[in-house]
Design a protein around this motif. Structure first.
Motif, PDB file in Angstrom:
ATOM      1  N   PHE A  32       1.239  10.715  -6.625  1.00 41.19           N
ATOM      2  CA  PHE A  32       0.961   9.443  -6.514  1.00 41.19           C
ATOM      3  C   PHE A  32       2.199   8.574  -6.853  1.00 41.19           C
ATOM      4  O   PHE A  32       2.711   7.656  -6.190  1.00 41.19           O
ATOM      5  N   TYR A  37       0.212   6.402  -2.490  1.00 43.54           N
ATOM      6  CA  TYR A  37      -1.216   6.744  -2.309  1.00 43.54           C
ATOM      7  C   TYR A  37      -1.433   7.260  -0.784  1.00 43.54           C
ATOM      8  O   TYR A  37      -1.910   8.181  -0.656  1.00 43.54           O
ATOM      9  N   GLU A  38      -0.636   6.459  -0.040  1.00 43.78           N
ATOM     10  CA  GLU A  38      -0.973   7.163   1.470  1.00 43.78           C
ATOM     11  C   GLU A  38      -0.351   8.166   1.888  1.00 43.78           C
ATOM     12  O   GLU A  38      -0.827   8.956   2.600  1.00 43.78           O
ATOM     13  N   THR A  40       0.117  10.829  -0.297  1.00 47.27           N
ATOM     14  CA  THR A  40      -0.370  11.818  -1.202  1.00 47.27           C
ATOM     15  C   THR A  40      -1.364  12.390  -0.438  1.00 47.27           C
ATOM     16  O   THR A  40      -2.322  11.695   0.040  1.00 47.27           O
ATOM     17  N   LYS A  63     -10.160  11.462  -2.531  1.00 45.47           N
ATOM     18  CA  LYS A  63      -8.570  11.143  -2.951  1.00 45.47           C
ATOM     19  C   LYS A  63      -8.632  10.220  -3.816  1.00 45.47           C
ATOM     20  O   LYS A  63      -8.028   9.865  -4.928  1.00 45.47           O
ATOM     21  N   GLU A  64      -9.520   9.139  -3.376  1.00 46.11           N
ATOM     22  CA  GLU A  64      -9.535   7.818  -4.178  1.00 46.11           C
ATOM     23  C   GLU A  64      -9.967   8.072  -5.386  1.00 46.11           C
ATOM     24  O   GLU A  64      -9.517   7.543  -6.537  1.00 46.11           O
ATOM     25  N   PHE A  67      -7.208   9.420  -7.683  1.00 48.35           N
ATOM     26  CA  PHE A  67      -6.201   8.624  -7.989  1.00 48.35           C
ATOM     27  C   PHE A  67      -6.757   7.917  -9.212  1.00 48.35           C
ATOM     28  O   PHE A  67      -6.029   7.679 -10.101  1.00 48.35           O
ATOM     29  N   GLU A  68      -7.935   7.406  -8.964  1.00 47.71           N
ATOM     30  CA  GLU A  68      -8.591   6.567 -10.199  1.00 47.71           C
ATOM     31  C   GLU A  68      -8.542   7.287 -11.390  1.00 47.71           C
ATOM     32  O   GLU A  68      -8.531   6.898 -12.640  1.00 47.71           O
ATOM     33  N   SER A 120       1.485   2.513  -5.134  1.00 45.27           N
ATOM     34  CA  SER A 120       0.413   2.609  -4.085  1.00 45.27           C
ATOM     35  C   SER A 120      -0.390   1.417  -3.794  1.00 45.27           C
ATOM     36  O   SER A 120      -0.870   1.205  -2.568  1.00 45.27           O
ATOM     37  N   ASN A 124      -2.069  -0.278   0.066  1.00 43.56           N
ATOM     38  CA  ASN A 124      -3.198   0.542   0.088  1.00 43.56           C
ATOM     39  C   ASN A 124      -4.269  -0.295  -0.645  1.00 43.56           C
ATOM     40  O   ASN A 124      -4.313  -0.472  -1.951  1.00 43.56           O
ATOM     41  N   ALA A 127      -5.863   1.807  -3.677  1.00 41.31           N
ATOM     42  CA  ALA A 127      -5.033   1.560  -4.854  1.00 41.31           C
ATOM     43  C   ALA A 127      -4.869   0.275  -5.568  1.00 41.31           C
ATOM     44  O   ALA A 127      -4.894  -0.060  -6.836  1.00 41.31           O
TER      45      ALA A 127
END
Length: 201
Positions: A32, A37-38, A40, A63-64, A67-68, A120, A124, A127
């Motif tokens: 990331f 974000y986009e 990855t 994926k979200e 990420f978090e 990110s 997005n 993100a």
């Protein structure tokens, strides 16, 4: 159910080490941070971690959610510090906040997740939501609560704009001479401006 079936459904073998989850999170932070974000993908994270993508889904879901989770784990130590920033005399809150923010950026352990967030969040919304919750809400809301002014939230957000903008130029875009300047020099220049946003007329 056979072991092969369990693996196809994304369930980790019983012998899977406890470090696997941490390895996935570390790989996710790097991906990331470097790609945003986009660009990855779960598959890319899995490849970097040396696991099957089904295992990433098993531990984290979408994926979200990956990420978090990757951001929260690394940013948690820094997120606990704003209480100290908000405490103390208001006439020094600008310097305390500025020093805190640049201390986080200067620490390699927290710089990577911050890079991931900033790069990110620009393009997005998922993100950006994480950015608002982890960086803005957890830090600035505590400072705003101390101001006891009708426009306290706006003041805190203007202070954040000053700090995030400076950090973007220094750590993301790497504009010189800002990128190579001594952190103490930056703090000395930026802190009074942040203070003015927070407590000025």
């Amino acid at each position: 159910m056979t072991d092969a079936t369990a693996k196809r459904r994304g369930r980790p073998p019983r012998t899977e080490s406890a470090d696997t989850r941490d390895r996935i999170l570390a790989a996710a932070r790097e991906e990331f941070s470097e790609r945003g974000y986009e660009k990855t993908s779960v598959r890319g994270i899995a490849k970097a971690a040396g696991v099957d993508s089904a295992l990433v889904h098993h531990y984290f879901g979408t994926k979200e959610q990956v990420f978090e989770a990757s951001i929260e784990v690394a940013f948690a130590p820094a997120a606990n510090a704003p209480d100290a920033v908000a405490e103390g005399p208001l006439d020094g809150v600008g310097e305390r906040l500025t020093r805190f923010i640049f201390g986080v950026w200067e620490n390699p352990a927290t710089r990577t997740p911050l890079l991931a967030i900033v790069r990110s969040a620009v393009n997005n919304e998922a993100a950006a939501a994480v950015f608002r919750r982890l960086v803005v809400s957890q830090v600035l809301s505590r400072v705003a609560a101390r101001l006891d002014l009708p426009d306290a939230e706006l003041r805190a957000e203007l202070a954040a704009a000053q700090l995030v903008g400076t950090a973007m130029l220094r750590y993301v875009i790497k504009v010189e001479p800002l990128a190579s300047a001594d952190p103490e020099q930056i703090i000395a220049r930026v802190a009074p401006v942040v203070q003015g946003h927070l407590t000025g007329p």
